[in-house]
Design a protein around this motif. Structure first.
Motif, PDB file in Angstrom:
ATOM      1  N   LEU A 186       0.856  -1.174   0.000  1.00 31.69           N
ATOM      2  CA  LEU A 186       0.000   0.000   0.000  1.00 31.69           C
ATOM      3  C   LEU A 186       0.894   1.226   0.000  1.00 31.69           C
ATOM      4  N   VAL A 187       0.353   2.338  -0.493  1.00 35.54           N
ATOM      5  CA  VAL A 187       1.160   3.541  -0.656  1.00 35.54           C
ATOM      6  C   VAL A 187       0.738   4.599   0.353  1.00 35.54           C
ATOM      7  N   LYS A 188       1.721   5.202   1.023  1.00 37.09           N
ATOM      8  CA  LYS A 188       1.458   6.339   1.899  1.00 37.09           C
ATOM      9  C   LYS A 188       1.273   7.605   1.068  1.00 37.09           C
ATOM     10  N   PRO A 189       0.472   8.557   1.527  1.00 36.78           N
ATOM     11  CA  PRO A 189      -0.317   8.499   2.761  1.00 36.78           C
ATOM     12  C   PRO A 189      -1.531   7.587   2.606  1.00 36.78           C
ATOM     13  N   LEU A 190      -1.807   6.790   3.613  1.00 39.07           N
ATOM     14  CA  LEU A 190      -2.916   5.851   3.574  1.00 39.07           C
ATOM     15  C   LEU A 190      -4.185   6.579   3.999  1.00 39.07           C
TER      16      LEU A 190
END
Length: 333
Positions: free
Chosen positions: A108-112
């Motif tokens: 998953l990629v920040k910002p979440l």
């Protein structure tokens, strides 16, 4: 209402490895609220120390951390048999490819910003891992070998030739997909320097004619994308593209329809049409599938247009025979 319904992560043990204090506490609070048993540490070395004392079903980990970073931690997790999900915003294409090679099941990629996506990723990762374990166990018994007929082997070979690389970078997008089963597959291509075409195809209703349909669909889109380079605009018009494909599918006189979702990415926008791919997730559920692909040659499919978020999009789908696909495309700097 059951505890499982109220708390979707009930009974799942999760180790959070994250050096950012605020985000670590957010994850700890949210996952606990969803029913998980959670432990949070701030670097890879602390994670190894914790795992030496107790097993966790899932590891959620950052890549950029002090003392021991995420890649170094993954290199030390050879004997870990749970699911590993990377959450990172400061990563390169090489980093992401490396962590997938080292055994991470998803990222998953920040910002979440969508914590529901976190829950879906955790549950999907655990489900696929369990099914893979069962498949390996079944393969050990002779009675299950009857399912691997000669035509199935040939079909698998053809489909493998059609499939794109599981992890690749196209026009600034990082693309990654995972499959379970043989009746769902993606086609992804950089059409020119400004456009990416992607396709998800479902051939579960076609039986042994599925490979024929797959070859037809793949050949149609490859030819269409090549024609675009000589000024045929159909590739950028998903509804028109699927209508043209319908005519070919209809002429092939297959026993049942295939289903297909076709999209075009241009900069920060995706234009798409859904031809029979049911229960597609947002934003692709906006254009209702209506009649399935190939059912009627003059069928037209409504188009949808959506803005891509900074983190791109994730498409997960399960068909009628319980095969699955997870496809992610997001921009990389």
């Amino acid at each position: 209402m059951s505890l499982q319904a109220e708390n979707p992560l009930y009974g799942i043990s999760i180790l959070v490895v994250e050096d950012e204090v605020v985000f670590r506490q957010q994850l700890l609070a949210y996952l606990t609220q969803q029913g998980a048993m959670v432990c949070a540490v701030e670097n890879g070395q602390e994670a190894l120390d914790t795992l030496a004392q107790q097993h966790y079903d899932v590891i959620l980990m950052d890549l950029v951390m002090p003392t021991m970073n995420g890649v170094e931690l993954l290199e030390r997790l050879d004997n870990y048999n749970g699911s590993i999900i990377v959450i990172s915003g400061k990563s390169t294409m090489a980093d992401l490819r490396r962590v997938l090679q080292l055994g991470a099941s998803d990222f998953l990629v920040k910002p979440l910003t969508d914590f529901q996506e976190l829950i879906s990723t955790i549950l999907s990762s655990l489900s696929m891992a369990e099914e893979q374990d069962l498949q390996m166990e079944f393969a050990e018994f002779d009675e299950h070998k009857a399912h691997f007929r000669a035509n199935d082997a040939q079909a698998s070979l053809v489909l493998r030739e059609i499939l794109p690389k599981a992890t690749q970078e196209i026009v600034g997008f990082f693309c990654h997909y995972r499959l379970k089963g043989q009746t769902l597959f993606p086609i992804i291509k950089q059409i020119d320097e400004h456009h990416v075409g992607f396709l998800v195809v479902d051939i579960c209703l076609l039986g042994d004619e599925g490979v024929v349909a797959a070859v037809i669909v793949n050949g149609f889109f490859q030819d269409m994308w090549n024609r675009f380079l000589v000024n045929d605009p159909t590739a950028l018009q998903p509804s028109e593209a699927l209508k043209s494909l319908n005519n070919i599918i209809k002429a092939a006189d297959l026993r049942a329809p295939a289903a297909c979702l076709y999209g075009i990415i241009e900069h920060d926008q995706v234009r798409y049409a859904n031809a029979g791919l049911i229960d597609a997730p947002k934003p692709f559920d906006a254009a209702h599938p209506g009649l399935a692909l190939g059912l009627r040659a003059d069928t037209r499919y409504p188009e949808g247009v959506a803005q891509l978020a900074d983190i791109g999009f994730s498409l997960r789908f399960r068909n009628l025979v319980e095969d699955r696909i997870s496809l992610k495309l997001f921009p990389v700097g």
